[in-house]
Design an enzyme around this catalytic site. Structure first.
Site, mmCIF file in Angstrom:
data_model
loop_
_atom_site.group_PDB
_atom_site.id
_atom_site.type_symbol
_atom_site.label_atom_id
_atom_site.label_comp_id
_atom_site.label_asym_id
_atom_site.label_seq_id
_atom_site.Cartn_x
_atom_site.Cartn_y
_atom_site.Cartn_z
ATOM 1 N N GLY A 159 52.920 46.014 53.638
ATOM 2 C CA GLY A 159 53.062 46.943 54.756
ATOM 3 C C GLY A 159 54.476 47.251 55.204
ATOM 4 N N ASP A 161 58.089 49.088 55.175
ATOM 5 C CA ASP A 161 58.311 50.513 54.952
ATOM 6 C C ASP A 161 59.750 50.899 55.255
ATOM 7 O OD1 ASP A 161 58.340 50.548 57.815
ATOM 8 O OD2 ASP A 161 56.171 50.872 57.836
ATOM 9 N N ASP A 326 66.642 51.440 36.158
ATOM 10 C CA ASP A 326 65.849 50.320 35.681
ATOM 11 C C ASP A 326 65.777 50.301 34.147
ATOM 12 O OD1 ASP A 326 63.832 48.174 36.403
ATOM 13 O OD2 ASP A 326 62.535 49.490 35.242
ATOM 14 N N GLU A 355 70.439 48.611 34.634
ATOM 15 C CA GLU A 355 69.921 47.261 34.476
ATOM 16 C C GLU A 355 69.987 46.909 32.991
ATOM 17 O OE1 GLU A 355 65.931 44.508 35.170
ATOM 18 O OE2 GLU A 355 65.761 46.619 34.592
#
Length: 605
Positions: A159, A161, A326, A355
């Site tokens: 939850g 954010d 990524d 990465e």
């Protein structure tokens, strides 16, 4: 008779259709004044491929119309005059006597005079929005999203954010970090494990459980107002299996397809290996990361253009300061180099870090930029790579029975890099056991590791919660635990200083002292590095600029040491005065320095 169809709430006020055949148009809008005036507009709708396309605009011309074997897609390459005024371009599609119109929005590209270059003067704070703070509980469960919030499930949505990050920008500013890196925030509408963000199902929209495009833009603006820079996390290697493409691929080769599920071998060294077999190479770059992450085919020109544009769009739309890419060695390497070049063409000075998870410097160096590359030599053009060898060296140095020589040895290999001072350096990240756990919760060794990280060459990155000794390990959902205080009712609340342990308070004070000093240190930001071969587990190095000098002495012993300074006379001399930045005390340099057990002495001259 015309009927309006709004593609999304995001740009419903700008785009309309005469009949509901076109379901998606991406990018959501584009910009006038780009260095390359041509862009790709991808349109998706039932059987639209054989429509006749007409551009009703003197300032916009159709250069190419490309269709594929899938009749539900059209790719338009449009060229915009640099003198064209801001406003929508009208495009008509005619098929069997029926006409569909689109008013596609065009905006002026802003002059990015305020792009904030990211350099060795910065410290990144990596945080996973879902695990940092819940600023808007109403977004925890959104209709249409498959996974609901459940904090009891380590691998589930919790939850947190974007609003939660905005609410605690003061905390980050006071801590002394300069740059915020959020794990991917684009839509990840997956059945499970959607919290981490790495299974994108829509490149152009923020996941509604995290916020909205507008809120993300507000987050960047408010971060800038506090002097903080922002890095966006992107993935070109793969998407989530619930991406709409997977229900109706634009081309058969849009993703890498195999007769049966084939996973990558996760061996990045294969890409640079001059003796690699075709089998190993193909499995590395074309194999899927996991079953729920289809592997994209960047050799497809239409897809590569699409991906490049997503990054340009977010840079211009949100005014971000950098991108972390990524799984950098996994996509097509030539396409990735072209992407870096294209971003640099539009936004000189823009920061990109890849990465590059490789365990030794020779493999890492393949991915660092080479301004003077020989003909045929691969040049990634990457401004920054992720320095995993330094990470492992620091971890190994301060483990039980470890040695600081491991740091010296890795640093001595920097001759193979073009600019190691631009490397992203770290002691852990969101995919690794936390450093406090790795060091057996030894607070003194923890301070030694962070002292090296924040004073050696490179751009340090800190994982959220490191400053309060979070020690998650093992399962990713566990090591990416919730930041205490980010949820109403948390028993421990770091933001409010509630039930924080004495060690956590000491760690926070220690981190704030170094981080806030570091922001104003010319020697750290611009200085050279000189180090000496460690003897008796004492590592001595100098950072020096034109107007500043810093000496760092690491005593990796559980006992007090009397260090004779004669060997270091080219860096430090009797009679000099310095300030101990951790204690605030003034120190007059003599012939010897007494080092406390497991002490990091940081002297600012």
């Amino acid at each position: 008779m015309k009927t309006l169809l709004f593609l999304t709430a995001f740009f419903c006020s700008y785009i309309s259709f005469c009949q509901p055949d076109i379901q998606k148009a991406e990018p959501l809008h584009w910009y006038i004044g780009m260095e390359d005036p041509t862009f790709q507009l991808m349109l998706y709708g039932k059987d639209i491929a054989d429509s006749k396309v007409q551009i009703n605009d003197e300032g916009v011309s159709l250069k190419r119309k490309i269709t594929t074997e899938n009749e539900n897609y059209i790719f338009l390459y449009l060229e915009i005059s640099k003198n064209r005024k801001e406003g929508p371009v009208n495009i008509t599609f005619t098929k069997e006597g029926k006409t569909t119109e689109i008013d596609y929005p065009l905006y002026k590209k802003e002059k990015h005079q305020n792009i904030n270059p990211i350099s060795a003067s910065d410290v990144m704070y990596l945080l996973m929005p879902d695990r940092f703070a819940d600023g808007d509980p109403q977004t925890n469960n959104i209709k249409g999203y498959l996974e609901k919030s459940n904090r009891k499930n380590p691998g589930g949505k919790h939850g947190g954010d974007i609003q939660g990050v905005i609410d605690h920008l003061d905390y980050l500013e006071e801590l002394g970090i300069t740059t915020v890196w959020l794990n991917p925030v684009q839509e990840n509408n997956m059945e499970s494990y959607s919290y981490h963000g790495y299974s994108i199902t829509d490149y152009y929209h923020i996941d509604k459980r995290l916020g909205s495009n507008k809120l993300y833009k507000e987050f960047v603006k408010k971060s800038h107002d506090k002097g903080l820079k922002v890095i966006m996390d992107l993935i070109f290697n793969h998407i989530g299996s619930n991406h709409y493409w997977m229900k109706d691929l634009p081309t058969e080769d849009w993703i890498h397809q195999w007769p049966e599920f084939t996973q990558t071998n996760y061996t990045g060294s294969v890409v640079s290996d001059p003796y690699a077999s075709d089998f190993d190479y193909k499995k590395m770059v074309d194999g899927w990361f996991v079953k729920t992450m289809p592997d994209l085919n960047q050799d497809n020109e239409l897809l590569s253009d699409y991906l490049i544009q997503t990054s340009l769009w977010w840079i211009e739309y949100a005014k971000i300061d950098g991108i972390r890419m990524d799984t950098y060695p996994y996509p097509d390497k030539e396409m990735m180099a072209n992407w870096v070049e294209r971003v640099k063409e539009e936004y000189p000075g823009f920061f990109i870090v890849g990465e590059t998870w490789l365990n030794n410097a020779s493999f890492e160096s393949y991915w660092s930029r080479k301004p003077n590359a020989n003909e045929g030599e691969y040049n990634s053009k990457l401004p920054s790579i992720s320095d995993f060898p330094i990470c492992f060296a620091i971890q190994n140095a301060f483990k039980p029975e470890g040695s600081v020589y491991s740091i010296y040895e890795v640093m001595a290999k920097d001759f193979i890099y073009t600019d190691p001072f631009m490397h992203k350096i770290f002691v852990d990240n969101h995919d690794m056991d936390r450093i406090y756990h790795v060091l057996d919760k030894d607070f003194d060794k923890f301070k030694l590791s962070l002292s090296v990280l924040l004073t050696t060459r490179g751009i340090p990155q800190i994982l959220y919660g490191t400053e309060i000794l979070m020690d998650g390990h093992g399962d990713h959902g566990v090591l990416r635990e919730d930041f205490p205080g980010g949820w109403e009712g948390d028993e421990v609340n770091v933001f409010a200083d509630k039930n924080v342990t004495e060690n956590q308070k000491k760690s926070l004070e220690f981190m704030k002292d170094i981080l806030n000093w570091r922001k104003n240190s010319e020697a750290i930001a611009k200085g050279s590095l000189k180090h000496y071969i460690p003897e008796n587990e004492i590592y001595f190095y100098e950072r020096k600029s034109e107007n500043d000098k810093v000496i760092v002495i690491i005593n990796n012993n559980n006992s007090e040491q009397n260090l004779n300074l004669k060997r270091f006379k080219e860096s430090i001399k009797p009679g000099e005065e310095a300030q101990n930045i951790l204690s605030g005390e003034k120190t007059n340099i003599g012939k010897n320095i007494i080092l406390k057990p497991n002490q990091a002495l940081i002297l600012d001259f």
